[in-house]
Write an enzyme that holds these catalytic residues in place. Structure first.
Site, PDB file in Angstrom:
ATOM      1  N   LYS A  90     -35.420  -0.324  -5.626  1.00 37.30           N
ATOM      2  CA  LYS A  90     -35.000  -1.316  -6.628  1.00 37.30           C
ATOM      3  C   LYS A  90     -36.187  -1.979  -7.331  1.00 37.30           C
ATOM      4  O   LYS A  90     -36.082  -2.399  -8.480  1.00 37.30           O
ATOM      5  CB  LYS A  90     -34.126  -2.386  -5.975  1.00 37.30           C
ATOM      6  CG  LYS A  90     -32.827  -1.864  -5.364  1.00 37.30           C
ATOM      7  CD  LYS A  90     -31.765  -1.579  -6.399  1.00 37.30           C
ATOM      8  CE  LYS A  90     -30.463  -1.094  -5.751  1.00 37.30           C
ATOM      9  NZ  LYS A  90     -29.466  -0.650  -6.743  1.00 37.30           N
ATOM     10  N   GLU A 112     -27.535  -9.673 -10.387  1.00 38.17           N
ATOM     11  CA  GLU A 112     -26.491  -9.558  -9.366  1.00 38.17           C
ATOM     12  C   GLU A 112     -27.093  -8.772  -8.214  1.00 38.17           C
ATOM     13  O   GLU A 112     -28.051  -8.031  -8.405  1.00 38.17           O
ATOM     14  CB  GLU A 112     -25.260  -8.820  -9.922  1.00 38.17           C
ATOM     15  CG  GLU A 112     -25.321  -7.280  -9.832  1.00 38.17           C
ATOM     16  CD  GLU A 112     -26.443  -6.640 -10.649  1.00 38.17           C
ATOM     17  OE1 GLU A 112     -26.873  -7.237 -11.640  1.00 38.17           O
ATOM     18  OE2 GLU A 112     -26.914  -5.537 -10.275  1.00 38.17           O
ATOM     19  N   SER A 378     -33.553   5.863   0.071  1.00 42.02           N
ATOM     20  CA  SER A 378     -33.669   4.834  -0.962  1.00 42.02           C
ATOM     21  C   SER A 378     -34.197   3.495  -0.430  1.00 42.02           C
ATOM     22  O   SER A 378     -34.756   2.707  -1.180  1.00 42.02           O
ATOM     23  CB  SER A 378     -32.315   4.627  -1.642  1.00 42.02           C
ATOM     24  OG  SER A 378     -31.314   4.384  -0.670  1.00 42.02           O
TER      25      SER A 378
HETATM   26  C1  LIG Z   1     -31.407   0.772  -0.238  1.00 45.57           C
HETATM   27  C2  LIG Z   1     -30.354   0.982  -1.278  1.00 45.57           C
HETATM   28  N1  LIG Z   1     -30.011   2.233  -1.609  1.00 45.57           N
HETATM   29  C3  LIG Z   1     -29.069   2.492  -2.536  1.00 45.57           C
HETATM   30  C4  LIG Z   1     -28.398   1.464  -3.176  1.00 45.57           C
HETATM   31  C5  LIG Z   1     -27.336   1.798  -4.163  1.00 45.57           C
HETATM   32  O1  LIG Z   1     -27.693   1.567  -5.484  1.00 45.57           O
HETATM   33  P1  LIG Z   1     -28.024   2.717  -6.492  1.00 45.57           P
HETATM   34  O2  LIG Z   1     -26.856   3.661  -6.475  1.00 45.57           O
HETATM   35  O3  LIG Z   1     -28.186   2.022  -7.789  1.00 45.57           O
HETATM   36  O4  LIG Z   1     -29.272   3.396  -6.052  1.00 45.57           O
HETATM   37  C6  LIG Z   1     -28.723   0.138  -2.863  1.00 45.57           C
HETATM   38  C7  LIG Z   1     -28.049  -0.983  -3.533  1.00 45.57           C
HETATM   39  O5  LIG Z   1     -28.155  -2.112  -3.220  1.00 45.57           O
HETATM   40  C8  LIG Z   1     -29.731  -0.104  -1.895  1.00 45.57           C
HETATM   41  O6  LIG Z   1     -30.082  -1.343  -1.551  1.00 45.57           O
END
Ligand SMILES: Cc1ncc(COP(=O)(O)O)c(C=O)c1O
Length: 394
Positions: A90, A112, A378
């Site tokens: 993020k 948000e 992620s």
């Molecule tokens: C660690 C992590 N992975 C994935 C996501 C999902 O979001 P996005 O689909 O935008 O990657 C989030 C959302 O808060 C997150 O904190």
């Protein structure tokens, strides 16, 4: 050549566009008319890339997970966004959008957040750049992601718990949009995923595309070819997935697997598998797949993971699914938790619950031994320890 990226009108196939209240029309137009020039300017690129390198710690490693590879019978590389400053992908987007907000002369930042990772990233960059920061977060998420709430407060942000709906990401987004409507001239809304009205989905995808830019270079060095056979990522709104696939989406040699949150099962009535359950509708300014009742009311989603608990999906991904460019898998809560424990115990990496859904997809794909797979982790699991500990004691 056919492209799956956005067209000039802000659509991906029939998905996308900008459906905003009249009061926000000027703000969205201002952004639409300026974002490409700013993102492509030398001055922006210099500042953005320097921060990605020295503040975030990029490039994030592409780690060959040997024991995980042996388990699934292929070669699995993990793209380690969990190692970024603040613990998830993020931060890439938050830095980019706040640099842009500064160039548009905005003084007040709102956001948000679901899992709190986008809120923490935004609060972090606001601290760094001395800007006011207000974060809307559903009360359910405030309770299940306490460590991130405390971090945001320590960083100087105001966290506003939202008590409408089922008090999760959708409701936080509604409240952020309401705030934006009240302060259209001085406020910049940092959206945390590839959702919202055009140009947000394209802008967020571009800011996250550094992930696939790095994968290309790293694979070339480590594998002697710059593309994998598979890319796997989880999807909430879609930003880590968009960044992971951005530079490969028009390359048919690369198969794309997206993992959405099945919750307690796609047909259980407690799910956030929007691509499978959703129908065309409008949510938060974009035309996309939306979980909705027969008469078009938004259905409350459910997932163990706060970051995937959203009844919409980015228009980019809705189109990839409709065009069969991506395989969509729903990973249930129990499958995600099992995958998180597996990664922890065989590779020593505790993933975020969101990322655990991508890991849960590994057992559902039939790989060949020579397949090269890149899976994006992620985020890290620190924020989810309370949930994980609950399973440890089962
Ligand atoms: C660690 C992590 N992975 C994935 C996501 C999902 O979001 P996005 O689909 O935008 O990657 C989030 C959302 O808060 C997150 O904190």
């Amino acid at each position: 050549m056919k492209t799956y990226l956005v067209n000039e009108e802000g659509y991906y196939g029939e998905f996308g566009g900008a459906y905003v209240p009249e009061i926000l029309y000027k703000c969205v137009e201002e952004l639409k008319n300026n974002y490409l020039d700013i993102l492509q300017s030398e001055d922006f690129k210099k500042e953005f890339n320097a921060l990605l390198k020295d503040y975030v710690g990029r490039p994030s490693p592409l780690y060959l997970a040997n024991r995980l590879s042996a388990k699934y019978g292929c070669k699995i590389y993990l793209k380690r966004e969990d190692l970024n400053h603040t613990g998830a992908h993020k931060i890439n987007n938050a830095i980019g959008q706040i640099l842009l907000a500064k160039r548009l002369g905005k003084k007040r930042i709102i956001a948000e957040t679901g899992a709190g990772q986008h809120g923490v990233a935004t609060a972090t960059v606001c601290a760094l750049m001395n800007m006011e920061c207000i974060v809307y977060m559903g009360k359910t998420d405030v309770e299940r992601q306490q460590p991130n709430v405390q971090r945001m407060k320590m960083l100087g942000a105001t966290v506003c718990p939202v008590t409408s709906g089922n008090m999760t990401l959708k409701d936080a987004t509604n409240e952020a949009i309401r705030d934006w409507c009240c302060h259209p001239s001085d406020t910049y809304y940092v959206i945390g995923s590839t959702v919202g009205p055009h140009p947000y989905p394209d802008m967020v995808a571009r800011l996250q595309s550094v992930i696939s830019e790095e994968i290309k270079k790293q694979l070339l060095e480590q594998e002697g070819r710059d593309y994998p056979d598979y890319l796997i990522a989880c999807v909430g709104g879609g930003s880590n997935a968009a960044g992971t696939i951005y530079h490969y989406v028009d390359d048919n040699r690369v198969k794309i697997v997206l993992a959405e949150a099945g919750g307690k099962g796609v047909d259980s009535g407690m799910s956030a598998a929007t691509i499978q359950l959703g129908k065309m509708g409008i949510i938060h300014g974009a035309q996309t797949l939306v979980m909705q009742t027969e008469d078009g009311q938004i259905e409350e989603p459910y997932s163990i993971s706060a970051g995937l608990d959203y009844p919409g999906i980015g228009p980019f991904h809705a189109n990839l699914a409709t065009e069969n460019r991506a395989t969509i898998l729903a990973i249930n809560d129990d499958e995600a938790v099992k995958a998180a424990f597996e990664l922890t115990q065989i590779e020593g990496i505790i993933p975020a619950l969101e990322s655990a859904h991508a890991l849960g997809a590994l057992s559902k794909v039939k790989f060949k031994p020579e397949d090269v797979v890149v899976l994006t982790v992620s985020g890290r699991g620190d924020k989810d320890m309370d949930t994980y500990i609950g399973f440890l004691n089962d």
